[in-house]
Write a protein that holds these residues in place. Sequence first.
Motif, PDB file in Angstrom:
ATOM      1  N   SER A 115       0.828  -1.207   0.000  1.00  0.00           N
ATOM      2  CA  SER A 115       0.000   0.000   0.000  1.00  0.00           C
ATOM      3  C   SER A 115       0.861   1.255   0.000  1.00  0.00           C
ATOM      4  N   PHE A 116       1.871   1.288   0.863  1.00  0.00           N
ATOM      5  CA  PHE A 116       2.738   2.457   0.915  1.00  0.00           C
ATOM      6  C   PHE A 116       3.597   2.573  -0.341  1.00  0.00           C
ATOM      7  N   LEU A 117       4.070   1.443  -0.854  1.00  0.00           N
ATOM      8  CA  LEU A 117       4.905   1.470  -2.057  1.00  0.00           C
ATOM      9  C   LEU A 117       4.121   1.970  -3.263  1.00  0.00           C
ATOM     10  N   TYR A 118       2.963   1.370  -3.524  1.00  0.00           N
ATOM     11  CA  TYR A 118       2.187   1.739  -4.707  1.00  0.00           C
ATOM     12  C   TYR A 118       1.632   3.158  -4.594  1.00  0.00           C
ATOM     13  N   SER A 119       1.147   3.520  -3.397  1.00  0.00           N
ATOM     14  CA  SER A 119       0.610   4.872  -3.214  1.00  0.00           C
ATOM     15  C   SER A 119       1.714   5.918  -3.280  1.00  0.00           C
ATOM     16  N   GLY A 120       2.892   5.571  -2.752  1.00  0.00           N
ATOM     17  CA  GLY A 120       4.022   6.502  -2.838  1.00  0.00           C
ATOM     18  C   GLY A 120       4.469   6.720  -4.267  1.00  0.00           C
ATOM     19  N   LEU A 121       4.548   5.646  -5.050  1.00  0.00           N
ATOM     20  CA  LEU A 121       4.909   5.791  -6.457  1.00  0.00           C
ATOM     21  C   LEU A 121       3.839   6.570  -7.222  1.00  0.00           C
ATOM     22  N   ALA A 122       2.576   6.314  -6.895  1.00  0.00           N
ATOM     23  CA  ALA A 122       1.494   7.069  -7.531  1.00  0.00           C
ATOM     24  C   ALA A 122       1.597   8.551  -7.196  1.00  0.00           C
ATOM     25  N   LEU A 123       1.953   8.862  -5.948  1.00  0.00           N
ATOM     26  CA  LEU A 123       2.126  10.262  -5.537  1.00  0.00           C
ATOM     27  C   LEU A 123       3.235  10.932  -6.350  1.00  0.00           C
ATOM     28  N   ILE A 124       4.350  10.231  -6.533  1.00  0.00           N
ATOM     29  CA  ILE A 124       5.461  10.784  -7.326  1.00  0.00           C
ATOM     30  C   ILE A 124       5.018  11.041  -8.766  1.00  0.00           C
ATOM     31  N   LEU A 125       4.287  10.083  -9.339  1.00  0.00           N
ATOM     32  CA  LEU A 125       3.795  10.264 -10.708  1.00  0.00           C
ATOM     33  C   LEU A 125       2.827  11.441 -10.794  1.00  0.00           C
ATOM     34  N   CYS A 126       1.977  11.582  -9.780  1.00  0.00           N
ATOM     35  CA  CYS A 126       1.038  12.713  -9.769  1.00  0.00           C
ATOM     36  C   CYS A 126       1.780  14.038  -9.745  1.00  0.00           C
ATOM     37  N   LEU A 127       2.869  14.106  -8.971  1.00  0.00           N
ATOM     38  CA  LEU A 127       3.658  15.338  -8.913  1.00  0.00           C
ATOM     39  C   LEU A 127       4.350  15.607 -10.244  1.00  0.00           C
ATOM     40  N   LEU A 128       4.941  14.572 -10.832  1.00  0.00           N
ATOM     41  CA  LEU A 128       5.694  14.742 -12.077  1.00  0.00           C
ATOM     42  C   LEU A 128       4.789  15.131 -13.241  1.00  0.00           C
ATOM     43  N   ILE A 129       3.551  14.665 -13.198  1.00  0.00           N
ATOM     44  CA  ILE A 129       2.618  14.950 -14.290  1.00  0.00           C
ATOM     45  C   ILE A 129       1.691  16.110 -13.947  1.00  0.00           C
ATOM     46  N   GLY A 130       1.180  16.129 -12.711  1.00  0.00           N
ATOM     47  CA  GLY A 130       0.152  17.102 -12.338  1.00  0.00           C
ATOM     48  C   GLY A 130       0.642  18.528 -12.234  1.00  0.00           C
ATOM     49  N   VAL A 131       1.841  18.737 -11.663  1.00  0.00           N
ATOM     50  CA  VAL A 131       2.356  20.101 -11.502  1.00  0.00           C
ATOM     51  C   VAL A 131       2.628  20.763 -12.858  1.00  0.00           C
ATOM     52  N   PRO A 132       3.315  20.088 -13.796  1.00  0.00           N
ATOM     53  CA  PRO A 132       3.465  20.709 -15.125  1.00  0.00           C
ATOM     54  C   PRO A 132       2.134  20.980 -15.822  1.00  0.00           C
ATOM     55  N   ILE A 169       3.740  -2.854 -11.718  1.00  0.00           N
ATOM     56  CA  ILE A 169       3.790  -1.405 -11.927  1.00  0.00           C
ATOM     57  C   ILE A 169       2.451  -0.864 -12.419  1.00  0.00           C
ATOM     58  N   ILE A 170       1.570  -1.750 -12.902  1.00  0.00           N
ATOM     59  CA  ILE A 170       0.274  -1.270 -13.383  1.00  0.00           C
ATOM     60  C   ILE A 170      -0.553  -0.685 -12.246  1.00  0.00           C
ATOM     61  N   LEU A 171      -0.339  -1.148 -11.019  1.00  0.00           N
ATOM     62  CA  LEU A 171      -1.124  -0.640  -9.891  1.00  0.00           C
ATOM     63  C   LEU A 171      -0.774   0.814  -9.560  1.00  0.00           C
ATOM     64  N   PRO A 172       0.514   1.196  -9.424  1.00  0.00           N
ATOM     65  CA  PRO A 172       0.813   2.621  -9.240  1.00  0.00           C
ATOM     66  C   PRO A 172       0.323   3.476 -10.404  1.00  0.00           C
ATOM     67  N   LEU A 173       0.370   2.920 -11.622  1.00  0.00           N
ATOM     68  CA  LEU A 173      -0.084   3.691 -12.784  1.00  0.00           C
ATOM     69  C   LEU A 173      -1.582   3.981 -12.711  1.00  0.00           C
ATOM     70  N   VAL A 174      -2.368   2.965 -12.383  1.00  0.00           N
ATOM     71  CA  VAL A 174      -3.817   3.188 -12.329  1.00  0.00           C
ATOM     72  C   VAL A 174      -4.172   4.080 -11.141  1.00  0.00           C
ATOM     73  N   LEU A 175      -3.443   3.970 -10.035  1.00  0.00           N
ATOM     74  CA  LEU A 175      -3.688   4.850  -8.893  1.00  0.00           C
ATOM     75  C   LEU A 175      -3.355   6.294  -9.239  1.00  0.00           C
ATOM     76  N   ALA A 176      -2.258   6.493  -9.970  1.00  0.00           N
ATOM     77  CA  ALA A 176      -1.859   7.849 -10.347  1.00  0.00           C
ATOM     78  C   ALA A 176      -2.895   8.483 -11.266  1.00  0.00           C
ATOM     79  N   VAL A 177      -3.359   7.732 -12.246  1.00  0.00           N
ATOM     80  CA  VAL A 177      -4.371   8.257 -13.168  1.00  0.00           C
ATOM     81  C   VAL A 177      -5.663   8.558 -12.424  1.00  0.00           C
ATOM     82  N   ARG A 178      -6.034   7.681 -11.524  1.00  0.00           N
ATOM     83  CA  ARG A 178      -7.297   7.824 -10.794  1.00  0.00           C
ATOM     84  C   ARG A 178      -7.291   9.038  -9.873  1.00  0.00           C
TER      85      ARG A 178
END
Length: 218
Positions: free
Chosen positions: A14-31, A86-95
Amino acid sequence: MCPSIETPKFIINSFLYSGLALILCLLIGVPMAWIMTRTHAPGRNTMDALTTLILAIPGTAIGIAYIRAFNFPLPFIDAPLTGLWIILPLVLAVRRLPYTVRGSYSSLLLVHPSMEEAAANVGATKLRTFRDITVPLVWKGILVGALFSFIMSIQEASATIFLTLGGWEMIPFGIFTFYIAGSHSQAAALGVILIVVCALSLLAVNRIAGTRVGGLFG
């Protein structure tokens, strides 16, 4: 295998996938937020609408869509994306991307562009201006949006239930598994852990943003 042995794995995943999703959200969402507030790029309004529209799509529909879209071998690795964790962090980030985008967007609206223009007039590049001028002024809004993305990701169940394979389970999946197996005490324990993590994250949000939390989607 005894479900209790797998309990730490539920928490770590849970912490690993959510943490990776958070990083992806920052890398994509802020720009994305910067493009929507600081440029006149064509389609930026459409980008804003589509990003927010993600919240209206049921998680089960997103999970099924990922299965239909990525259940084929990828080049070079000869394995489908649905067969990789890795599909789980990806779907969490998109969601949960909209929370980071809206938090960053709202904060950027509070910073007058003239401050960035002044830095550009003395020779600063756009990247340096964003790093040295914009980020120090809007980091609280970015962090609040990212924390909301994390909170919603770590308790996500609907979008991941169709994509989870053995060894990839997160806390919500573990709660469901324990409950169905009749291990109600273990399910309750995982539920308490999830509540505590989310409560601490919300406490951090309130301490950082104060009364401005209500303006996250403003």
